[in-house]
Design a protein around this motif. Structure first.
Motif, PDB file in Angstrom:
ATOM      1  N   ASN A 239      84.564  82.930 -78.385  1.00 52.75           N
ATOM      2  CA  ASN A 239      83.394  83.569 -78.674  1.00 52.75           C
ATOM      3  C   ASN A 239      82.192  83.585 -77.762  1.00 52.75           C
ATOM      4  OD1 ASN A 239      81.305  85.045 -80.367  1.00 52.75           O
ATOM      5  ND2 ASN A 239      81.469  83.470 -81.846  1.00 52.75           N
TER       6      ASN A 239
ATOM      7  N   THR B 207      88.127  80.291 -80.073  1.00 58.08           N
ATOM      8  CA  THR B 207      88.142  81.781 -80.569  1.00 58.08           C
ATOM      9  C   THR B 207      87.535  82.531 -79.493  1.00 58.08           C
ATOM     10  OG1 THR B 207      85.708  81.472 -81.476  1.00 58.08           O
ATOM     11  CG2 THR B 207      87.659  81.365 -83.022  1.00 58.08           C
TER      12      THR B 207
ATOM     13  N   SER C 269      84.755  84.600 -88.603  1.00 63.81           N
ATOM     14  CA  SER C 269      84.995  85.161 -87.329  1.00 63.81           C
ATOM     15  C   SER C 269      83.875  85.892 -86.645  1.00 63.81           C
ATOM     16  CB  SER C 269      86.564  85.760 -87.187  1.00 63.81           C
ATOM     17  OG  SER C 269      86.594  86.241 -86.009  1.00 63.81           O
TER      18      SER C 269
ATOM     19  N   TYR D   2      84.243  79.290 -92.585  1.00 61.65           N
ATOM     20  CA  TYR D   2      84.521  79.805 -91.081  1.00 61.65           C
ATOM     21  C   TYR D   2      84.335  81.487 -91.497  1.00 61.65           C
ATOM     22  CZ  TYR D   2      86.574  81.771 -86.869  1.00 61.65           C
ATOM     23  OH  TYR D   2      86.827  82.402 -85.736  1.00 61.65           O
TER      24      TYR D   2
END
Length: 586
Positions: free
Chosen positions: A469, A467, A581, A579
Motif C-alpha cells: 500500500n 500489502t 484494505s 483491518y
C-alpha cells in the motif's frame, strides 16, 4: 549448419529440511464422483533415486547432465531445529548437486551457519551478488575467499561464474540471490548484497564478450523477480529458480493449479520445482550454438507412496481405489517404473533413519497440551478471517506472559506474521508440532522501551509493507500481530494516518483496562530479535530508547512454556486487529 547442444536437467528448490516424504493431496473424479486422494511424495531418498536414474539416462544418451538446487535448504522441520544444518549438508552431499544458490533461510542466523555449511559440502554454493569486500578479515567465520563460495567481484561488479561442459562448449551458471537480504534475513553487518539485475547484466555481458553464449541463471529471487530478470537482461538462456514455492506443470486433471512448465519470458524459459522436496523437476533441453533454448521437454514430478488414502462421500470400493490409482499412474507428472512407485536410495534412507530420525521421534511423543479447536494461520486478514491469523495472537500472548514471568515488565507483545509458519489443528500439541512446524525459528526475544508515536508508525509501516500500500513491500509476512495492543487500520486513508485507533492494555488498581496509546508516552514491548531489528517495515522499532536481549527466552521456548503451564490454549482470544484494505471498494 547450426549445432544442437543437449542437456538433461534435474532441479529442486525450497526443500526446507523435508528429508522425509511430505503429505500431498489430489482431487480426482471417477464416475462423476469426487474424491480426495492423499499420499506422501518426494523426500531425499526418492529424489536421490530419480536423480541417479536421470544421470545414467543422460550418460547413455550422450547428453550432458546438471542437477541444481534453487536455494533454501535450511529451516522448515525438526531436522533443522535439532541438527542446525549438519543433516542438510550431509544429505545434500549424498544427492550430489552440481550447484546450489544461497537462499535467504540459509542466512537467517547470520554468516556462521553458512560457513559451517561451506566447510562441509562437496559442491559449490553460488551467491554471485553477495558482496564480502567489507568483511572483517579477522572474524572467525569469514566467508570471503572460501573455495566453495562463488560470490561477488566488486571491482568488476559481476558474479563469479561456475563453468560446466556442454558438448564442445561450456555452459556458465550464475547464482543470484535476493538483494533485499538485509530486510528479510540476518546476514552479518559486514555482508552486503549487490543489485540482482545489475549484477546479472554485467556478468552476462562479460560472458558474451568472452564468447560464452550458453548462460544459466540459478536464482533465489522468486517467480515475479525471475520474470523481471528475463525481461531486463537479454542473453540469459535459462533461469532455474526458487524462493516463491512456485509449482509448474499441468496438474489440473489431479486437482492442482500450477503454472506452465518452462514458461518463457522474452524467449527465456523459467523453471521452478514447488517446495519441500515434494516434486522433482526433470527436463531435456536443446540449445542452438548461440545459447537459445530451441526445445524444452519435461515436467515437475510427484514421487508417491504405493498405497493411497482415499476419501469421498460415496463408499470407496476396491474398483474405485484401483481406478483412481490408475488415473494417477497415467498422469504425466507422476513418476513410477514398472509398477514401482516409491523407489528410493537405501543409503539415504538408512542415514536418515539411523542418524537423524531417532531424535525427531522423541519430540513427536512429547505432549505439551491440548487445543480445543483448529486455529488457522493466515498472514493477512481476509473475508473468511477478517481479523487475520487465529494462532499468531496466541503466540504473542505467550511471549507477553512468559516475559512477565521473568520479572520483566512489558506492556505489549508484537510479532510479524511470517514468524508463524502454519495452522495448529485441534487436539494434542507435541514438541514436534511447535519446534518443527509452528515456530521453527529459534529467535531470541528482545525487550524495548519506545514512544507511542513510533508504535503508530511501526504498525502502519509494517501493514503497508505487507500489502504493498503506497510502497513496494517485502511480502505478507510483515503483517503485525499483537497482544496487549489492539489497533484499527484503514488502508484507504492518506499515508501516515492509517492507524485510526491504537489502544494498550494497562493494569490499574489490579484491573486490566484498555487505554489509548499516547504519542509522547513511553511503553515497553517484547518482540523477536528479527522483528525488533527493524526489518520488513518495522524500522521505527529501531527508534526505541533501549533494546535488551532476553537471554533466557526464545520465541518457541515462550510458546512451549505457556502451553505446558496452561496445558494447552484455552478460552477466547478477542480480536486485536480491525483491518480495512486499501483495495476495498475498488
Amino acid at each position: 549448419m547450426t549445432n544442437r547442444y543437449s542437456l538433461k536437467l534435474a532441479h529442486i528448490n525450497d526443500t526446507h529440511s523435508h528429508f522425509d516424504p511430505s503429505r500431498v493431496q489430489f482431487l480426482l473424479t471417477h464416475e462423476q464422483q469426487s474424491y480426495e486422494v492423499y499420499s506422501h511424495s518426494g523426500g531425499y531418498a526418492r529424489i536421490g533415486y530419480q536423480v541417479q536414474q536421470a544421470r545414467q539416462q543422460a550418460a547413455d544418451a550422450g547428453q550432458d547432465f546438471l542437477f541444481l538446487h534453487g536455494g533454501d535448504s535450511f529451516q522448515g522441520t525438526l531436522y533443522f531445529n535439532q541438527f542446525k544444518g549438519v543433516a542438510n549438508a550431509d544429505l545434500l552431499n549424498r544427492l550430489a548437486p552440481d550447484a546450489m544458490v544461497l537462499g535467504n533461510h540459509e542466512i537467517d542466523a547470520g554468516n556462521q551457519p553458512v560457513k559451517r555449511f561451506l566447510d562441509t559440502i562437496n559442491f559449490p554454493l553460488l551467491a554471485g551478488n553477495m558482496d564480502l569486500s567489507q568483511e572483517d578479515p579477522l572474524k572467525q567465520d569469514r566467508l570471503a575467499g572460501h573455495p566453495k563460495l562463488f560470490d561477488y567481484i566488486p571491482e568488476r561488479q559481476m558474479a563469479k561464474v561456475l563453468l560446466k561442459p556442454l558438448g564442445d562448449k561450456q555452459i556458465a551458471i550464475i547464482g543470484i540471490t535476493l538483494d533485499q537480504m538485509k530486510e528479510i534475513a540476518r546476514p552479518d553487518e559486514d555482508t552486503h548484497f549487490a543489485n540482482a539485475i545489475a549484477t546479472t547484466t554485467n556478468t552476462v555481458a562479460k560472458l558474451k564478450a568472452d564468447g560464452i553464449d550458453h548462460i544459466l541463471v540459478l536464482s533465489h529471487l522468486g517467480w515475479d523477480k525471475d520474470k523481471e530478470l528475463a525481461r531486463e537482461v537479454p542473453g540469459i538462456s535459462l533461469i532455474v529458480g526458487g524462493h516463491s514455492h512456485t509449482l509448474q506443470g499441468d496438474f489440473s486433471a489431479i486437482g492442482i493449479n500450477a503454472l506452465p512448465y518452462g514458461y518463457r519470458v522474452e524467449d527465456t524459459p523459467i523453471l521452478h520445482a514447488g517446495k519441500y522436496a515434494e516434486t522433482l523437476g526433470l527436463c531435456d533441453i536443446e540449445f542452438d550454438d548461440k545459447g537459445r533454448v530451441t526445445k524444452l521437454a519435461g515436467h515437475n514430478y510427484f514421487m508417491l507412496d504405493e498405497h493411497l488414502i482415499i476419501e469421498g462421500e460415496q463408499e470407496v470400493t476396491a474398483a474405485t481405489y484401483n481406478a483412481l490409482k490408475l488415473q494417477l499412474m497415467a498422469h504425466p507428472g507422476v513418476l513410477w517404473n514398472e509398477g514401482l512407485w516409491d523407489e528410493e536410495l537405501s543409503e539415504i534412507n538408512q542415514v536418515i533413519a539411523q542418524r537423524y530420525r531417532p531424535a525427531i521421534d522423541a519430540l513427536e511423543h512429547q505432549v505439551l497440551g491440548f487445543v480445543p479447536k483448529n486455529l488457522i494461520h493466515t498472514r493477512l486478514p481476509s473475508k473468511a478471517l477478517p481479523h487475520g491469523s487465529e494462532i499468531a495472537p496466541w503466540v504473542c500472548k505467550s511471549i507477553y506472559h512468559e516475559t512477565r514471568r521473568l520479572d520483566l515488565q512489558v506492556d505489549f507483545a508484537l510479532h510479524n506474521a511470517g514468524g508463524v509458519r502454519q495452522s495448529l489443528n485441534k487436539g494434542t500439541v507435541t514438541m514436534a508440532d511447535v519446534l518443527g512446524r509452528l515456530l521453527p525459528f529459534a529467535l531470541p526475544l528482545v525487550k524495548y522501551r519506545i514512544l507511542g508515536r513510533y508504535l503508530y508508525q511501526t504498525l502502519e509501516s509494517a501493514i503497508n509493507s505487507a500489502t504493498n500500500n503506497s510502497i513496494t513491500g517485502t511480502g505478507a509476512g510483515s503483517f503485525p500481530y499483537t497482544y496487549g495492543l489492539k489497533y484499527c487500520y484503514d488502508g484507504r486513508q492518506p499515508l501516515g494516518t492509517r492507524i485510526l485507533h491504537l489502544e494498550i492494555l494497562t493494569e490499574i488498581a489490579g484491573e486490566m483496562q484498555w487505554h489509548s496509546v499516547m504519542p509522547d508516552r513511553m511503553y515497553s514491548g517484547v518482540s523477536s530479535a528479527y522483528t525488533a531489528s527493524g526489518k520488513e517495515g518495522y524500522q521505527d522499532l529501531l527508534r526505541a530508547e533501549q533494546q535488551e536481549s532476553i537471554e533466557a527466552l526464545t520465541l518457541p521456548q515462550a510458546f512451549i512454556r505457556y502451553m505446558q503451564r496452561e496445558e494447552g490454549l484455552h478460552g477466547i482470544m478477542p480480536p486485536h486487529v480491525l483491518y480495512t484494505s486499501h483495495l476495498d471498494g475498488l
